[in-house]
Design a protein around this motif. Structure first.
Motif, PDB file in Angstrom:
ATOM      1  N   THR A  63      12.661 -17.424 -10.292  1.00  0.00           N
ATOM      2  CA  THR A  63      12.120 -16.765 -11.517  1.00  0.00           C
ATOM      3  C   THR A  63      13.022 -16.886 -12.681  1.00  0.00           C
ATOM      4  O   THR A  63      12.820 -17.092 -13.813  1.00  0.00           O
ATOM      5  CB  THR A  63      12.081 -15.338 -11.208  1.00  0.00           C
ATOM      6  N   HIS A 104       4.854 -15.517 -11.970  1.00  0.00           N
ATOM      7  CA  HIS A 104       4.255 -14.302 -11.147  1.00  0.00           C
ATOM      8  C   HIS A 104       3.010 -14.413 -10.385  1.00  0.00           C
ATOM      9  O   HIS A 104       2.768 -14.128  -9.317  1.00  0.00           O
ATOM     10  CB  HIS A 104       4.507 -12.965 -12.086  1.00  0.00           C
ATOM     11  N   GLN A 137       7.335 -16.125 -17.100  1.00  0.00           N
ATOM     12  CA  GLN A 137       7.404 -15.247 -15.763  1.00  0.00           C
ATOM     13  C   GLN A 137       6.001 -14.885 -15.165  1.00  0.00           C
ATOM     14  O   GLN A 137       5.785 -14.863 -14.211  1.00  0.00           O
ATOM     15  CB  GLN A 137       8.315 -14.191 -16.005  1.00  0.00           C
TER      16      GLN A 137
END
Length: 372
Positions: A246, A208, A204
């Motif tokens: 995500t 991100h 992630q």
């Protein structure tokens, strides 16, 4: 134009409106369980628990609404709560009966929304009131937008899962890293959970960082960063496309590496708790724990409207991930917090959930009615 200060809002009136509407939604869930309740979430609570919770909501909505009306404070809002609770009672209240719940291809997660919002508000509103870093009203600017995001992500949870499953199932079915997969599956659940947290957080964090550095991805992620106030509800402001991307990126390595269902489920619980906590307005000094777990001050600096913090603190769970990526940054003095939150170019993100969902497809347009 009058210089008289605006009358203070009545928290009792707004609490009545919230509880009255949640109670009405709860009654509708009893009437249409196949369509409005999540099959997976129904396993978590009992029918008796839901009925008792509904009774508490109805009584509180009537009491708080009546109190606000008698005090002549936000009477329209209070009447909304009392009216919604009255309609819920007229529709059967806690006495609505239903047969066994049949299976449907898909359903809305209205029960997940009702129960999650009730307990999140019950826990975090008082905590932020007494332990908050800033004096921030639960009814601060933008709360309606964030509540709409909270509603969308919870009610559409099954549709999100369908999209995530469709995007990961084919790749996850491949027999990749069989020896590593066997080694992971041989570990006890607690060990699998710890490894899953690290693997998922690394995946992630990489995505991100891509959100922040790839312009077309940033337009989706800018929605999340557009909130000008940080509290437990602010973390809900996430574009639907980003939710799917995500969750797919996080779920894929967990499925490919064969983590047990128990470890994955435990991780999902952690995500829900930490996502709310990291955005919360809590000024507690956590000391050395800030270097072990992502806590409010750590993530607040990621949301800071400050040029020195545009490319740091991407981890969601473990600061170790940022340390490995070279993106860890946190002021040593625990009393140092960001002065301002939001995107650097405020005019690039409009107000409201609809405008914000259309914004990424409008090619960097500037808006007159923006998040200021």
């Amino acid at each position: 134009m009058s210089d008289q200060p605006r009358p203070r809002r009545s928290y009792a009136a707004y609490a009545s409106a919230l509880l009255g509407l949640l109670s009405l939604f709860g009654v509708l869930c009893f009437h249409f369980p196949e369509l409005l309740t999540s099959q997976d979430f129904r396993k978590v609570y009992t029918e008796q628990f839901a009925r008792h919770l509904l009774l508490v909501g109805l009584v509180a909505a009537f009491v708080l609404g009546t109190l606000a009306i008698l005090r002549d404070r936000n009477k329209r809002v209070a009447l909304t709560g009392v009216g919604a609770a009255t309609l819920a009672v007229l529709l059967g209240g806690t006495n609505v009966q239903f047969d066994s719940i049949g299976k449907t291809p898909y359903s809305l997660g209205l029960d997940w929304f009702v129960i999650s919002l009730f307990f999140s508000a019950l826990v975090f509103v008082p905590m932020e009131r007494f332990l908050g870093k800033r004096e921030l009203s639960p009814l601060r600017p933008g709360w309606r937008t964030d509540l709409a995001y909270f509603f969308m992500s919870h009610v559409l949870v099954q549709f999100i899962l369908i999209l995530v499953t469709a995007s990961t199932s084919t790749i996850a079915g491949l027999a990749l890293f069989p020896s590593l997969k066997a080694a992971i599956q041989s570990l006890p659940t607690w060990a699998q959970f710890l490894i899953a947290v690290f693997v998922a957080d690394l995946a992630q964090a990489l995505l991100h960082r891509a959100y922040h550095n790839i312009p077309w991805l940033w337009r989706f992620h800018a929605v999340h960063h557009s909130s000008r106030a940080m509290d437990w509800l602010a973390g809900s402001r996430v574009h639907f496309v980003e939710i799917v991307l995500t969750r797919s990126a996080v779920l894929l390595p967990l499925l490919v590496l064969g983590f047990s269902a128990s470890a994955v489920n435990a991780y999902v619980v952690l995500v829900g708790l930490q996502a709310v906590l990291a955005h919360a307005n809590l000024g507690i000094r956590f000391g050395w724990l800030e270097y072990l777990l992502v806590l409010p001050r750590y993530h607040h600096w990621h949301h800071a409207r400050h040029k020195d913090y545009l490319d740091v603190n991407y981890a969601i769970h473990l600061p170790l991930v940022d340390m490995l990526m070279g993106t860890f940054k946190l002021p040593k003095k625990q009393e140092e917090w960001p002065e301002e939150y939001g995107v650097m170019k405020l005019e690039t993100v409009p107000r409201g959930i609809l405008g914000q969902h259309l914004m990424p497809f409008q090619g960097g347009k500037k808006f007159d009615d923006y998040v200021a």
